[in-house]
Write a protein that holds these residues in place. Structure first.
Motif, short mmCIF file in Angstrom:
data_model
loop_
_atom_site.label_atom_id
_atom_site.label_comp_id
_atom_site.label_asym_id
_atom_site.label_seq_id
_atom_site.Cartn_x
_atom_site.Cartn_y
_atom_site.Cartn_z
N LEU A 103 5.67 9.13 3.76
CA LEU A 103 4.31 8.64 3.59
C LEU A 103 3.56 9.53 2.60
N ASP A 104 3.80 10.83 2.68
CA ASP A 104 3.27 11.80 1.72
C ASP A 104 4.17 13.04 1.80
N GLU A 105 3.71 14.16 1.26
CA GLU A 105 4.56 15.36 1.22
C GLU A 105 4.93 15.88 2.61
N SER A 106 4.08 15.62 3.62
CA SER A 106 4.35 16.23 4.92
C SER A 106 4.46 15.23 6.08
N ASN A 107 4.36 13.96 5.80
CA ASN A 107 4.45 12.95 6.87
C ASN A 107 5.47 11.89 6.50
N GLU A 108 6.17 11.43 7.52
CA GLU A 108 7.10 10.31 7.34
C GLU A 108 6.90 9.32 8.47
N MET A 109 7.52 8.16 8.32
CA MET A 109 7.34 7.08 9.29
C MET A 109 8.71 6.58 9.74
N LEU A 110 8.85 6.40 11.05
CA LEU A 110 10.06 5.81 11.62
C LEU A 110 9.96 4.29 11.50
N ILE A 136 0.84 -1.19 0.00
CA ILE A 136 0.00 0.00 0.00
C ILE A 136 0.88 1.25 0.00
N THR A 137 0.27 2.39 -0.30
CA THR A 137 0.99 3.66 -0.30
C THR A 137 0.96 4.26 1.10
N GLY A 138 1.77 5.28 1.30
CA GLY A 138 1.76 6.00 2.56
C GLY A 138 0.42 6.62 2.86
N GLU A 139 -0.24 7.17 1.84
CA GLU A 139 -1.57 7.77 2.02
C GLU A 139 -2.58 6.72 2.48
N GLU A 140 -2.51 5.54 1.88
CA GLU A 140 -3.42 4.45 2.28
C GLU A 140 -3.16 4.03 3.73
N LEU A 141 -1.89 4.00 4.13
CA LEU A 141 -1.54 3.65 5.51
C LEU A 141 -2.12 4.66 6.49
N MET A 142 -1.95 5.95 6.20
CA MET A 142 -2.45 6.98 7.11
C MET A 142 -3.97 6.90 7.23
N ALA A 143 -4.67 6.64 6.12
CA ALA A 143 -6.13 6.49 6.16
C ALA A 143 -6.52 5.27 7.01
N LEU A 144 -5.77 4.19 6.87
CA LEU A 144 -6.03 2.97 7.65
C LEU A 144 -5.84 3.23 9.14
N LYS A 173 -8.60 4.70 11.34
CA LYS A 173 -9.68 3.81 11.76
C LYS A 173 -9.23 2.76 12.78
N LYS A 174 -7.92 2.47 12.84
CA LYS A 174 -7.40 1.41 13.71
C LYS A 174 -6.20 1.91 14.49
N ASP A 175 -5.92 1.28 15.64
CA ASP A 175 -4.73 1.62 16.43
C ASP A 175 -3.45 1.17 15.73
N SER A 176 -3.54 0.01 15.08
CA SER A 176 -2.37 -0.55 14.40
C SER A 176 -2.84 -1.45 13.27
N ALA A 177 -1.93 -1.76 12.35
CA ALA A 177 -2.28 -2.61 11.22
C ALA A 177 -1.04 -3.31 10.69
N GLN A 178 -1.19 -4.59 10.37
CA GLN A 178 -0.12 -5.36 9.72
C GLN A 178 -0.13 -4.95 8.25
N VAL A 179 0.98 -4.39 7.78
CA VAL A 179 1.01 -3.83 6.42
C VAL A 179 2.32 -4.12 5.72
N LYS A 180 2.29 -3.86 4.42
CA LYS A 180 3.48 -3.69 3.59
C LYS A 180 3.29 -2.34 2.95
N VAL A 181 4.15 -1.40 3.27
CA VAL A 181 4.00 -0.03 2.78
C VAL A 181 5.27 0.38 2.03
N ALA A 182 5.07 1.12 0.94
CA ALA A 182 6.19 1.57 0.12
C ALA A 182 6.41 3.06 0.31
N GLY A 183 7.67 3.48 0.31
CA GLY A 183 7.98 4.90 0.39
C GLY A 183 9.45 5.15 0.14
N ALA A 192 2.25 -1.35 11.68
CA ALA A 192 2.34 0.11 11.70
C ALA A 192 1.38 0.65 12.75
N LYS A 193 1.78 1.78 13.35
CA LYS A 193 0.92 2.43 14.34
C LYS A 193 1.29 3.89 14.45
#
Length: 157
Positions: free
Chosen positions: A80-87, A42-50, A53-63, A112-113
């Motif tokens: 994740l997008d133009e203004s957010n990143e993930m550690l 999934i994309t970073g935008e999809e992760l942030m939307a997910l 709705k949830k506290d955490s999610a098992q994902v494969k995210v690209a960035g 991810a959380k």
């Protein structure tokens, strides 16, 4: 003669154990779980939307990788997008990213959380990045951030 056979065996073994595999786009390298695939990414935008709705999610995210720990590659930040990143940190300290991986695309698998990064962690990161003492001392508040604390696998492109 025996030394040559042993040397050749060692070289062939080393070649067979490399992390690289050919893809249509060039060479990808796998770190951690060697069975990781690009299926279900999934994309970073999809992760942030997910995570809205949830506290955490098992994902494969690209960035795109923005930064990698310059001491040993034990953490990285991905866009994740133009203004957010993930550690991203790695399961049981079991693998690390190349120190020159910034700018590459990564597919990261793990839980991810939304997380609170402590002042101590933020200062540690600045120390790893060889920041000035003034920059380190300026950190006084924790930060809210997206994270994968224990990535199980990464495909580096």
């Amino acid at each position: 003669k025996m030394k040559r056979i042993v040397l050749l065996s060692v070289v062939l073994f080393a070649i067979s154990c490399t992390n690289s595999q050919k893809t249509e786009e060039g060479v990808s390298q796998k770190y951690g779980d060697q069975n990781i695939t690009e299926e279900g990414v999934i994309t970073g935008e999809e992760l942030m939307a997910l995570l809205e709705k949830k506290d955490s999610a098992q994902v494969k995210v690209a960035g795109k990788i923005n930064a990698v720990c310059q001491k040993k590659g034990c953490w990285m930040y991905i866009d994740l997008d133009e203004s957010n990143e993930m550690l991203v940190r790695f399961m049981d300290y079991g693998f690390f990213m190349p120190l020159d991986a910034s700018g590459s695309t990564a597919i990261v698998e793990g839980i991810a959380k939304v997380d609170t990064l402590s002042v101590a962690w933020l200062k540690h990161q600045l120390e790893d990045a060889n920041a000035s003492q003034e920059e380190i001392d300026a950190v006084t508040e924790p930060e809210i951030s997206y994270s994968i604390e224990e990535a199980t696998g990464v495909i580096l492109k």
